[in-house]
Design a protein around this motif. Structure first.
Motif, PDB file in Angstrom:
ATOM      1  N   LEU A 131      37.838 119.862  56.352  1.00  0.00           N
ATOM      2  CA  LEU A 131      39.129 120.511  56.139  1.00  0.00           C
ATOM      3  C   LEU A 131      40.272 119.620  56.632  1.00  0.00           C
ATOM      4  N   CYS A 132      40.099 119.020  57.801  1.00  0.00           N
ATOM      5  CA  CYS A 132      41.138 118.134  58.343  1.00  0.00           C
ATOM      6  C   CYS A 132      41.411 116.970  57.400  1.00  0.00           C
ATOM      7  N   LEU A 133      40.344 116.469  56.781  1.00  0.00           N
ATOM      8  CA  LEU A 133      40.504 115.339  55.860  1.00  0.00           C
ATOM      9  C   LEU A 133      41.266 115.741  54.595  1.00  0.00           C
ATOM     10  N   GLN A 134      41.374 117.033  54.332  1.00  0.00           N
ATOM     11  CA  GLN A 134      42.147 117.504  53.186  1.00  0.00           C
ATOM     12  C   GLN A 134      43.639 117.539  53.482  1.00  0.00           C
ATOM     13  N   GLY A 135      43.982 117.379  54.740  1.00  0.00           N
ATOM     14  CA  GLY A 135      45.393 117.348  55.107  1.00  0.00           C
ATOM     15  C   GLY A 135      46.006 118.718  55.291  1.00  0.00           C
ATOM     16  N   GLU A 136      47.303 118.767  55.113  1.00  0.00           N
ATOM     17  CA  GLU A 136      48.095 119.954  55.401  1.00  0.00           C
ATOM     18  C   GLU A 136      47.647 121.190  54.617  1.00  0.00           C
ATOM     19  N   ALA A 137      47.148 120.994  53.418  1.00  0.00           N
ATOM     20  CA  ALA A 137      46.766 122.124  52.566  1.00  0.00           C
ATOM     21  C   ALA A 137      45.693 123.009  53.200  1.00  0.00           C
ATOM     22  N   SER A 138      44.878 122.451  54.089  1.00  0.00           N
ATOM     23  CA  SER A 138      43.781 123.216  54.681  1.00  0.00           C
ATOM     24  C   SER A 138      44.145 123.864  56.019  1.00  0.00           C
ATOM     25  N   ILE A 139      45.380 123.765  56.419  1.00  0.00           N
ATOM     26  CA  ILE A 139      45.787 124.338  57.700  1.00  0.00           C
ATOM     27  C   ILE A 139      45.478 125.835  57.779  1.00  0.00           C
ATOM     28  N   GLN A 170      43.046 127.555  56.525  1.00  0.00           N
ATOM     29  CA  GLN A 170      41.608 127.704  56.772  1.00  0.00           C
ATOM     30  C   GLN A 170      41.259 127.302  58.198  1.00  0.00           C
ATOM     31  N   ARG A 171      41.859 126.229  58.675  1.00  0.00           N
ATOM     32  CA  ARG A 171      41.592 125.784  60.040  1.00  0.00           C
ATOM     33  C   ARG A 171      42.092 126.804  61.050  1.00  0.00           C
ATOM     34  N   LYS A 172      43.260 127.397  60.760  1.00  0.00           N
ATOM     35  CA  LYS A 172      43.787 128.432  61.660  1.00  0.00           C
ATOM     36  C   LYS A 172      42.834 129.618  61.729  1.00  0.00           C
ATOM     37  N   THR A 173      42.241 129.980  60.608  1.00  0.00           N
ATOM     38  CA  THR A 173      41.293 131.102  60.575  1.00  0.00           C
ATOM     39  C   THR A 173      40.074 130.786  61.439  1.00  0.00           C
ATOM     40  N   ILE A 174      39.550 129.586  61.307  1.00  0.00           N
ATOM     41  CA  ILE A 174      38.391 129.174  62.109  1.00  0.00           C
ATOM     42  C   ILE A 174      38.727 129.239  63.594  1.00  0.00           C
ATOM     43  N   LEU A 175      39.869 128.687  63.964  1.00  0.00           N
ATOM     44  CA  LEU A 175      40.255 128.660  65.371  1.00  0.00           C
ATOM     45  C   LEU A 175      40.563 130.059  65.900  1.00  0.00           C
TER      46      LEU A 175
END
Length: 136
Positions: free
Chosen positions: A71-79, A81-86
């Motif tokens: 997700l991080c490698l996808q850049g800003e667009a995946s933020i 999803q990352r917020k949901t995980i965290l």
């Protein structure tokens, strides 16, 4: 400036074996190599490796960490999803904190009880030993 694996381990507190494992699992993207084909890391890599250590302490599995890296490698667009995980990991951490606080409170109660027994202020009572009135 580039750093050796040994130096990175010293800076991050990670073992050599763990860092090598993380690299082999694809958790440290874009690993650079020196002229002898040894892994080398820059400051951004070190910051990322420290983040991996935090993610591990948050309870992410290797598979979850791999997904997070992707997700991080996808850049800003995946933020989002990352917020949901965290956010989910945060809830789990808060639950664990509550469990640890309960455990600490238990230890404190037992220590207070033992201190009172040893000081002769309270009789000893056990939940696992027969009490005098229980014996025939």
């Amino acid at each position: 400036m580039l750093y050796s694996m040994k130096t990175v381990c010293e800076k991050t507190g990670m073992t050599y074996e763990a860092l090598k494992f993380y690299c082999n699992q694809g958790l440290v993207p874009n690993v650079k190599r020196d002229s002898a084909n040894r892994r080398v890391f820059d400051e951004r890599d070190i910051a990322w490796i420290e983040s991996l250590g935090c993610l591990k302490r948050c309870g992410l599995s290797i598979q979850e960490m791999r997904h997070y890296v992707q997700l991080c490698l996808q850049g800003e667009a995946s933020i989002p999803q990352r917020k949901t995980i965290l956010a989910q990991k945060r809830l789990e951490l808060l639950e664990r904190i509550g469990q640890l606080e309960e455990a600490v409170a238990y230890v404190d109660r037992k220590q207070t009880f033992y201190d009172a027994v040893l000081a002769g202020e309270q009789p000893y009572v056990s939940n696992i030993l027969p009490q005098k009135e229980d014996t025939p």
